[in-house]
Design a protein around this motif. Structure first.
Motif, mmCIF file in Angstrom:
data_model
loop_
_atom_site.group_PDB
_atom_site.id
_atom_site.type_symbol
_atom_site.label_atom_id
_atom_site.label_comp_id
_atom_site.label_asym_id
_atom_site.label_seq_id
_atom_site.Cartn_x
_atom_site.Cartn_y
_atom_site.Cartn_z
ATOM 1 N N LEU A 221 1.455 5.549 10.059
ATOM 2 C CA LEU A 221 2.310 4.619 9.205
ATOM 3 C C LEU A 221 2.318 3.488 10.323
ATOM 4 N N HIS A 222 2.236 3.610 11.707
ATOM 5 C CA HIS A 222 2.756 2.335 12.590
ATOM 6 C C HIS A 222 1.452 1.349 12.557
ATOM 7 N N GLU A 223 0.169 2.248 12.339
ATOM 8 C CA GLU A 223 -0.987 1.483 12.363
ATOM 9 C C GLU A 223 -1.088 0.523 10.988
ATOM 10 N N ALA B 184 8.820 8.662 8.647
ATOM 11 C CA ALA B 184 8.402 7.570 7.991
ATOM 12 C C ALA B 184 9.461 6.470 8.217
ATOM 13 N N ILE B 185 10.740 6.573 8.096
ATOM 14 C CA ILE B 185 11.895 5.823 8.099
ATOM 15 C C ILE B 185 11.698 5.054 9.689
ATOM 16 N N ASP B 186 11.628 5.923 10.645
ATOM 17 C CA ASP B 186 11.658 5.393 11.690
ATOM 18 C C ASP B 186 10.450 4.498 12.161
ATOM 19 N N VAL C 94 0.794 -1.390 -0.030
ATOM 20 C CA VAL C 94 -0.021 0.106 0.027
ATOM 21 C C VAL C 94 0.844 1.273 0.066
ATOM 22 N N HIS C 95 0.317 2.335 -0.600
ATOM 23 C CA HIS C 95 1.293 3.564 -0.387
ATOM 24 C C HIS C 95 0.263 4.761 0.182
ATOM 25 N N ILE C 96 0.723 5.257 1.175
ATOM 26 C CA ILE C 96 -0.110 6.279 2.084
ATOM 27 C C ILE C 96 0.410 7.489 1.757
ATOM 28 N N GLY C 97 -0.303 8.547 2.026
ATOM 29 C CA GLY C 97 0.234 9.998 2.149
ATOM 30 C C GLY C 97 0.315 10.462 3.660
ATOM 31 N N GLN C 98 0.487 11.604 3.709
ATOM 32 C CA GLN C 98 0.657 12.329 5.257
ATOM 33 C C GLN C 98 -0.887 12.287 5.966
#
Length: 229
Positions: free
Chosen positions: A101-103, A126-128, A92-96
């Motif tokens: 992201l963790h979910e 995002a990397i973290d 999947v690709h998500i935006g801000q």
């Protein structure tokens, strides 16, 4: 099991983003021609005016997914986490402004997750939080995404690479075969396009032209990234 970094880096090379309403030709024909021309990853973004819904949307998605699977091309869904899970998409690709992201990582622990970022802070977060790759743009002006951020060129790509950040990166926004060189030389692993392919007079030829641009630049930009995992 999540794909390793090098495989994801290779998949980023020529990344097609499209929905059924983005195309000049029949959208399934566009997918077939783009695959024949050499795309390496596909993202279904079924949004906006005239987008499919319900069973029509699901049926179209599964037809595209089947074509991608038949050629070993990862099939990614834009934004919709539950739909991606139901389709057993590759990612999947998500935006801000989408789900945190963790979910998303908890829900799709073994899938590819890409994140759109527009500055260093968003990239580092995002990397973290476990992104597999970053989508950076719009590099050039684009009319495909009406709510797109301001054009930023290749500045952020260069900044991330200068800081030693090694995550796979794809540039998006107004990229054509003539403009792809600058994106790749800035440190991106590949280019993501929409209308350059979907609205082309000859989809296969334009896709092949983009692919050749990426391959031609491969030795040049790879030489600066050889230390990456």
């Amino acid at each position: 099991m999540r794909a390793d970094v090098q495989r994801i880096r290779n998949w980023m090379k020529l990344y097609l983003v499209m929905g059924s309403s983005n195309c000049k030709l029949n959208p399934l024909d566009v997918v077939d021609l783009a695959i024949a021309g050499g795309i390496t990853l596909f993202q279904l973004r079924e949004k906006g005016p005239n987008a499919l819904a319900g069973e029509a949307r699901d049926g179209f998605a599964r037809q595209v997914q089947s074509r991608c699977q038949g050629h070993g091309i990862p099939f990614i869904i834009n934004d919709d986490i539950e739909w991606a899970a139901a389709l057993q998409a590759d990612g999947v690709h998500i935006g801000q402004e989408d789900a945190p992201l963790h979910e998303v990582r908890e829900r799709l622990s073994d899938r590819i997750i890409g994140v759109s970022v527009h500055n260093l802070e968003e990239a580092e977060r995002a990397i973290d939080e476990g992104a597999d790759y970053l989508g950076i743009g719009p590099i050039y002006a684009t009319s495909t995404k009406l709510d797109a951020q301001a054009v930023q060129g290749t500045r952020l790509i260069r900044e991330l690479r200068a800081r030693g950040i090694t995550i796979p990166i794809v540039g998006i926004g107004g990229i054509t075969a003539d403009r792809a060189d600058a994106v790749l030389l800035a440190g991106a692993d590949g280019v993501a396009v929409v209308s350059t392919i979907t609205m082309a007079e000859d989809v296969r030829v334009e896709t092949s032209r983009l692919r050749q641009t990426v391959l031609r630049n491969n030795l040049t930009y790879k030489s600066s990234l050889d230390h990456l995992p």
